[in-house]
Write an enzyme that holds these catalytic residues in place. Structure first.
Site: not given
Ligand code: DQA
Length: 146
Positions: A78, A24, A19, A99, A108, A101, A11-12, A75
């Site tokens: 959240a 990011y 964003r 995985e 964080r 990020h 998501p997002n 990825n």
């Molecule tokens: C994320 C890190 C997560 O904590 C966050 O909720 C994201 C992006 C990252 O790519 O750094 O949406 O996965």
């Protein structure tokens, strides 16, 4: 030819570039997809790049990957920190899982320090920006090629 590597985004991440660019970066998810496709063709593999804002859809993407993918790069955004359903789905997948990020989640908020997905992932890349996807893709190919 090897089965494709599925690159899944949670998501997002459709808003990447817009964003919180201070966290990011300015690249869009389409830019990341294009860089992954270019690297895949350099490495002689194929990729399927997907994104969803819905947990159940990501579970369905993993079920499809069971049938069609040699490896998963994910990825989960959240859902990393909340989703037993995504962990359970990944546990049904037999190939390697990486995985990614973009940000360094360990630098964080405390709630980002725990990952359900890390209980299944063969490798985790965090804090390398969008280059993390390319690093994970290279690693997936080298693991698959032994
Ligand atoms: C994320 C890190 C997560 O904590 C966050 O909720 C994201 C992006 C990252 O790519 O750094 O949406 O996965």
């Amino acid at each position: 030819m090897m089965k494709p590597i599925h690159i899944l985004n949670g998501p997002n991440l459709n808003l990447l570039g817009l964003r919180q660019p201070e966290i990011y970066g300015h690249e869009t998810l389409a830019d990341v997809a294009a860089r992954c496709a270019a690297l895949a063709s350099e490495l002689g593999v194929s990729v399927a790049f997907k994104q969803s804002n819905h947990e159940g859809e990501i579970v369905e993407m993993i079920h499809l990957a069971r049938l069609e993918a040699a490896a998963i790069v994910i990825n989960p955004a959240a859902y990393t920190h909340t989703s037993v359903a995504i962990l359970d789905a990944l546990n049904t997948f037999e190939g390697p899982v990486f995985e990614v990020h973009i940000s360094n989640v360990h630098k964080r908020e405390g709630f980002r320090h725990h990952s359900y997905v890390s209980l299944r992932a063969d490798g985790v890349i965090a804090g390398c920006g969008t280059e993390g996807y390319l690093l994970a893709l290279r690693r997936a190919v080298s693991v698959l090629r032994g």
